[in-house]
Design a protein around this motif. Structure first.
Motif, mmCIF file in Angstrom:
data_model
loop_
_atom_site.group_PDB
_atom_site.id
_atom_site.type_symbol
_atom_site.label_atom_id
_atom_site.label_comp_id
_atom_site.label_asym_id
_atom_site.label_seq_id
_atom_site.Cartn_x
_atom_site.Cartn_y
_atom_site.Cartn_z
ATOM 1 N N GLU A 1 32.370 56.722 15.655
ATOM 2 C CA GLU A 1 33.247 56.330 14.835
ATOM 3 C C GLU A 1 34.372 55.464 15.284
ATOM 4 O OE1 GLU A 1 34.242 59.982 12.968
ATOM 5 O OE2 GLU A 1 32.243 60.121 11.779
ATOM 6 N N ASP B 1 34.439 52.401 14.764
ATOM 7 C CA ASP B 1 34.865 51.460 13.709
ATOM 8 C C ASP B 1 35.835 51.669 12.960
ATOM 9 O OD1 ASP B 1 33.206 53.341 12.816
ATOM 10 O OD2 ASP B 1 32.332 52.501 11.125
ATOM 11 N N LYS B 2 36.194 53.039 13.053
ATOM 12 C CA LYS B 2 37.431 53.281 11.938
ATOM 13 C C LYS B 2 38.716 53.343 13.041
ATOM 14 C CE LYS B 2 34.700 56.860 9.268
ATOM 15 N NZ LYS B 2 33.442 55.846 9.611
ATOM 16 N N GLN B 3 38.790 53.298 14.294
ATOM 17 C CA GLN B 3 39.755 53.015 15.152
ATOM 18 C C GLN B 3 39.982 51.740 15.331
ATOM 19 O OE1 GLN B 3 39.001 55.229 18.683
ATOM 20 N NE2 GLN B 3 39.174 57.298 17.642
ATOM 21 N N GLN C 1 40.102 48.592 13.589
ATOM 22 C CA GLN C 1 39.894 47.923 11.992
ATOM 23 C C GLN C 1 40.265 46.654 12.122
ATOM 24 O OE1 GLN C 1 41.990 50.127 9.421
ATOM 25 N NE2 GLN C 1 40.567 51.979 9.614
#
Length: 153
Positions: A71, A73-75, A77
């Motif tokens: 995850e 991709d959430k960190q 951006q």
């Protein structure tokens, strides 16, 4: 202190097992597997230069799998991950299609090259399907809002 529940390697393997069971994880793991098979076929053929496409696409699929699995991709951006993944999959589809057609047509007498070309055509279909699913995800993720109107005027 936070209880991690095991070693970092076991946590990574648990995340990997859980992610491979998702639809996106299954597609990415399929892309990695078929790229590895194509690398083996092209390495066994007389013309091993075609393996560079399979190596690059396998590395890119591994990178995106790790990013999505952890995850990241959430960190991070700053990067548009869905669009980056769409471009990766679309380019992979086109490159596999082009090299596979060349290998299947011109691979007379070299069975490993023809096998790599056939697996490349299958990889092209898989990368194309991945491109389609990513495009539908991007298209469905957009929020369409109506423009404000002044009805009271």
């Amino acid at each position: 202190m936070a209880d991690s529940g095991g070693t970092p390697a076991s946590n990574f393997l648990e995340k990997l097992k859980a992610y491979v069971r998702t639809p996106k994880g299954a597609i990415l793991s399929g892309e990695i597997l078929i790229s590895f098979i194509i690398i083996i076929c092209y390495a066994a053929s007389l013309y091993s230069g075609y393996s560079s496409v399979a190596i690059c696409e396998m590395v890119f699929a591994i990178v995106f799998m790790v990013v999505f699995m952890l995850e990241l991709d959430k960190q991070f951006q700053v990067i548009s991950w869905p669009w980056s993944d769409l471009i990766r999959a679309a380019i992979g589809c086109l490159l596999y299609l082009i090299t596979s057609i060349i290998c299947v047509i011109g691979g007379g007498g070299d069975g490993a090259r023809i096998a790599g070309g056939v697996f490349g055509l299958l990889a092209s279909i898989l990368f194309g399907y991945d491109s389609y699913t990513i495009y539908m995800q991007i298209k469905g993720g957009r929020q369409h809002s109506a423009a404000p109107t002044d009805e009271g005027v």
